[in-house]
Motif scaffolding. Structure first.
Motif, PDB file in Angstrom:
ATOM      1  N   UNK A  51     -10.265  -3.832   9.101  1.00  0.00           N
ATOM      2  CA  UNK A  51      -9.763  -2.461   9.155  1.00  0.00           C
ATOM      3  C   UNK A  51      -9.482  -2.031   7.715  1.00  0.00           C
ATOM      4  N   UNK A  52     -10.214  -1.035   7.262  1.00  0.00           N
ATOM      5  CA  UNK A  52     -10.131  -0.642   5.851  1.00  0.00           C
ATOM      6  C   UNK A  52      -9.901   0.856   5.759  1.00  0.00           C
ATOM      7  N   UNK A  53      -9.094   1.243   4.797  1.00  0.00           N
ATOM      8  CA  UNK A  53      -8.872   2.654   4.556  1.00  0.00           C
ATOM      9  C   UNK A  53      -9.055   2.869   3.051  1.00  0.00           C
ATOM     10  N   UNK A 104      -7.544  -0.201   0.987  1.00  0.00           N
ATOM     11  CA  UNK A 104      -6.408  -0.844   1.658  1.00  0.00           C
ATOM     12  C   UNK A 104      -6.952  -1.565   2.876  1.00  0.00           C
ATOM     13  N   UNK A 105      -6.693  -2.836   2.960  1.00  0.00           N
ATOM     14  CA  UNK A 105      -7.279  -3.658   4.026  1.00  0.00           C
ATOM     15  C   UNK A 105      -6.166  -4.314   4.829  1.00  0.00           C
ATOM     16  N   UNK A 106      -6.271  -4.163   6.142  1.00  0.00           N
ATOM     17  CA  UNK A 106      -5.278  -4.780   7.035  1.00  0.00           C
ATOM     18  C   UNK A 106      -5.617  -6.253   7.225  1.00  0.00           C
ATOM     19  N   UNK A 107      -4.618  -7.108   7.057  1.00  0.00           N
ATOM     20  CA  UNK A 107      -4.830  -8.540   7.269  1.00  0.00           C
ATOM     21  C   UNK A 107      -3.843  -9.036   8.308  1.00  0.00           C
ATOM     22  N   UNK A 145      -1.818   2.567   5.180  1.00  0.00           N
ATOM     23  CA  UNK A 145      -1.667   1.804   3.947  1.00  0.00           C
ATOM     24  C   UNK A 145      -0.205   1.482   3.682  1.00  0.00           C
ATOM     25  N   UNK A 203      -7.752   4.869  -0.010  1.00  0.00           N
ATOM     26  CA  UNK A 203      -6.583   5.674  -0.362  1.00  0.00           C
ATOM     27  C   UNK A 203      -6.704   6.101  -1.814  1.00  0.00           C
ATOM     28  N   UNK A 231      -4.120   2.524  11.661  1.00  0.00           N
ATOM     29  CA  UNK A 231      -3.829   1.791  10.426  1.00  0.00           C
ATOM     30  C   UNK A 231      -3.244   2.731   9.373  1.00  0.00           C
ATOM     31  N   UNK A 254       3.314  -0.012   4.578  1.00  0.00           N
ATOM     32  CA  UNK A 254       3.916  -1.058   5.390  1.00  0.00           C
ATOM     33  C   UNK A 254       4.916  -0.490   6.386  1.00  0.00           C
ATOM     34  N   UNK A 294      -8.799   3.541  -3.986  1.00  0.00           N
ATOM     35  CA  UNK A 294      -8.312   2.191  -3.759  1.00  0.00           C
ATOM     36  C   UNK A 294      -8.684   1.792  -2.335  1.00  0.00           C
ATOM     37  N   UNK A 337      -1.107  -6.315   3.937  1.00  0.00           N
ATOM     38  CA  UNK A 337      -2.067  -5.310   3.503  1.00  0.00           C
ATOM     39  C   UNK A 337      -2.472  -5.689   2.082  1.00  0.00           C
ATOM     40  N   UNK A 349      -5.321  -3.353  15.503  1.00  0.00           N
ATOM     41  CA  UNK A 349      -5.103  -2.199  14.635  1.00  0.00           C
ATOM     42  C   UNK A 349      -6.468  -1.609  14.263  1.00  0.00           C
ATOM     43  N   UNK A 350      -6.770  -0.467  14.832  1.00  0.00           N
ATOM     44  CA  UNK A 350      -8.025   0.188  14.445  1.00  0.00           C
ATOM     45  C   UNK A 350      -7.733   1.195  13.330  1.00  0.00           C
ATOM     46  N   UNK A 351      -8.788   1.868  12.840  1.00  0.00           N
ATOM     47  CA  UNK A 351      -8.567   2.751  11.702  1.00  0.00           C
ATOM     48  C   UNK A 351      -7.731   3.988  12.056  1.00  0.00           C
ATOM     49  N   UNK A 401      -6.118  -7.857  13.727  1.00  0.00           N
ATOM     50  CA  UNK A 401      -7.298  -7.134  13.277  1.00  0.00           C
ATOM     51  C   UNK A 401      -8.183  -6.764  14.459  1.00  0.00           C
ATOM     52  N   UNK A 402      -8.928  -5.666  14.335  1.00  0.00           N
ATOM     53  CA  UNK A 402      -9.787  -5.246  15.443  1.00  0.00           C
ATOM     54  C   UNK A 402     -10.861  -6.280  15.735  1.00  0.00           C
ATOM     55  N   UNK A 403     -11.237  -6.328  16.971  1.00  0.00           N
ATOM     56  CA  UNK A 403     -12.293  -7.228  17.444  1.00  0.00           C
ATOM     57  C   UNK A 403     -11.947  -8.690  17.198  1.00  0.00           C
ATOM     58  N   UNK A 463       3.442   0.993   9.524  1.00  0.00           N
ATOM     59  CA  UNK A 463       2.924  -0.003  10.461  1.00  0.00           C
ATOM     60  C   UNK A 463       4.063  -0.735  11.167  1.00  0.00           C
ATOM     61  N   UNK A 483      -4.482  -4.470  -1.283  1.00  0.00           N
ATOM     62  CA  UNK A 483      -4.989  -3.261  -1.923  1.00  0.00           C
ATOM     63  C   UNK A 483      -5.834  -3.671  -3.120  1.00  0.00           C
TER      64      UNK A 483
END
Lengths: 142, 433
Positions: free
Chosen positions: A65-67, A7-10, B383, A69, B381, B385, A5, A44, B376-378, B413-415, B388, A46
């Protein structure tokens, strides 16, 4: 089986979710399932997509920023009591659900539940023992 | 009213003689009593014998805020700590506060210069002072308080905040002088109007406002809203606190109490004096302070000076212009000094750093707000909530502990934070000051 999956930070900024989906659209990446979690301050999103690592690289190139998971995708019949059966199985084995979201397969009258939790491998095992099917990434796209 | 006419209106020649006598005595005293100064003078190749006139002051080395921090807590005192009478401390740049101390005579001096300030603003017998500067380790509250005691005027030790009570007592007690930060003066006016009270009908006639930079436009607005004369007061705790310089109703610069605090304006790059009227960094030597005298202390404030007699009030004390900026990146938020490096060091202590950050300062409903945006960098970060949110609250608590100031932390977000010339732009100040 385990499923990957994104997961993207917004950050809390107008249009950021749209930009995420537009990056994927431009590169012809189809979204199979989506869940959006939001707080006062940030969100976030997903996503389940077909080519997870390619989508991840593309989004990172666009400064997200993406992870990646790991989750499980449980297939059940679209009938009352089916989700309860899945959760009961997990509960009886003391497996905790972090979050979950679901979508329906009209063609086959099935529903798919995406579940994020610790001890994924054990969860897959206990579900299998109960005759509950977990899908692979490929099966999600059949 | 001129509280000490013999000093505030003395001829420049006499003032010079007095400053000279006091400087010579001061240099001997710090040489004898503070090892730091002996070492500093030696490094510059100067000794008390070289200081024969006030003009020789330029031979002396400068001191800076770091010197106070390096000698934390009591290293720059001229006497043992049990011989001082009062100690204050403000938030420091590396977690260590800046400590200042007063002997009994220093408190008397502070009372006198603050008394002069309040009188210069136009206070008379019959006035009641509502002191809404913070009481406590911050020097603002007690400094004004001592000045009121010196003049024998009634003072309400309100401290800052609790606006409803401020407005009630102002009305019920007929207070005529308000002392607070300019932004709080505006805030109180807006609060009053929200409650259906017309601030122009308040008994207030004078505001003695300071501890943060403010513009002529802000003065106009405060004077308009409250129907008062709003005057600027200048001070910094290292020198004594409030009461270093004060505007008279002529509003043509702030009169420096130069018989006690010797001002110089220097080029911040070279350290050389600039011409009268030219902008430069303000430097003070405390000529008479006992517990913690400072030699050529660099304030970081940019201003200019004039030695012309004031046409409005007749004082001969030199006048500095309203402050025009800083030589460093120090910000003043709600009267509290904030260095971006303080926030940086907090963030660097948090695992998964080095996060980029940006400070956004705003003035909402007349009160300053400080938002810390953290990228927030990787590495940081998650998944989840709640992880964070925990991170966000952790950063907020740590920063608030260091600054003694409420802040808002946002995760971005970064940058996404603007960069200029390859370097992060750390501060966005949206206040119109």
């Amino acid at each position: 089986m385990k499923v990957q999956q994104l997961s993207i930070f917004l950050e809390n900024k107008l249009g950021r979710l749209l930009e995420t989906t537009e990056v994927l659209a431009q590169h012809d990446i189809n979204i199979r399932a989506m869940s959006l979690a939001e707080t006062k301050n940030f969100g976030i999103v997903r996503l389940i997509v077909e080519n997870t690592s390619r989508a991840c690289d593309l989004l990172r190139m666009h400064n997200f920023t993406v992870e990646i998971t790991e989750v499980i995708a449980v297939e059940v019949n679209d009938t009352p009591g089916e989700l309860a059966r899945v959760l009961r199985t997990l509960h009886e084995n003391e497996l905790n659900v972090e979050y979950a979201y679901a979508f329906v397969e009209r063609k086959q009258n099935k529903a798919v539940v995406i579940i994020r939790m610790d001890q994924i491998d054990r969860a897959i095992g206990v579900l299998k023992a109960e005759g509950i099917k977990t899908l692979t990434q490929q099966e999600l796209y059949l | 009213m001129i509280w000490q006419e013999e000093f505030e209106c003395m001829s420049l020649d006499k003032l010079r003689d007095l400053q000279q006598k006091r400087l010579i005595e001061l240099v001997k005293r710090v040489w004898d009593k503070v090892p730091f100064y002996k070492k500093l003078f030696n490094e510059k190749g100067v000794s008390p014998a070289d200081i024969k006139s006030i003009d020789d002051i330029v031979k002396l080395p400068f001191t800076v805020k770091t010197d106070l921090r390096d000698n934390y807590p009591f290293g720059l005192f001229t006497c043992p700590v049990n011989e001082v009478n009062e100690i204050h401390a403000s938030s420091g740049t590396t977690g260590k506060p800046t400590v200042v101390a007063y002997t009994k005579n220093d408190i008397k001096l502070w009372s006198v210069v603050m008394g002069r300030s309040i009188a210069m603003a136009g206070a008379q017998r019959g006035d009641i002072i509502q002191n809404a500067y913070g009481y406590g380790l911050f020097t603002g509250g007690l400094g004004v308080h001592y000045g009121a005691l010196e003049l024998g005027l009634p003072v309400l030790p309100m401290s800052s905040g609790n606006t409803q009570k401020q407005l009630q007592l102002m009305h019920d007690f007929n207070t005529t002088i308000i002392t607070c930060t300019p932004s709080y003066a505006l805030f109180m006016a807006e609060e009053a109007m929200d409650r259906g009270i017309d601030p122009r009908k308040s008994p207030l006639r004078i505001g003695i406002l300071g501890a943060e930079p403010w513009s002529q436009q802000m003065r106009d607005k405060i004077e308009e809203l409250w129907n008062i004369t709003a005057l600027d007061i200048y001070g910094l705790s290292e020198i004594i606190g409030p009461g270093v310089a004060q505007e008279c109703p002529g509003k043509d610069g702030l009169h420096v109490f130069a018989d006690h605090f010797y001002p110089e304006i220097i080029d911040p790059r070279t350290g050389d004096p600039v011409e009268e009227g030219e902008d430069g960094e303000l430097v003070f030597t405390t000529l008479t302070k006992e517990a913690l005298p400072l030699i050529r202390y660099r304030t970081g404030d940019i201003t200019s000076i004039t030695y012309d007699k004031c046409n409005a009030c007749g004082r001969t004390l030199p006048r500095i212009s309203k402050l025009k900026g800083r030589t460093d990146d120090m910000l003043i938020v709600r009267g509290i000094n904030v260095f971006p490096s303080q926030i940086e060091s907090v963030l660097l202590d948090i695992k998964g750093a080095q996060p980029h950050y940006q400070l956004v300062i705003d003035r909402k409903h007349s009160l300053d707000t400080l938002e810390v945006q953290v990228e927030v960098n990787e590495d940081i970060f998650s998944d989840e909530i709640k992880k964070l949110e925990d991170l966000q609250q952790h950063i907020q608590r740590e920063i608030e502990a260091v600054l003694s100031l409420k802040v808002d932390v946002s995760l971005v977000e970064p940058r996404s934070l603007s960069r200029s010339m390859g370097k992060a732009k750390r501060v966005i100040d949206n206040r119109n000051i």
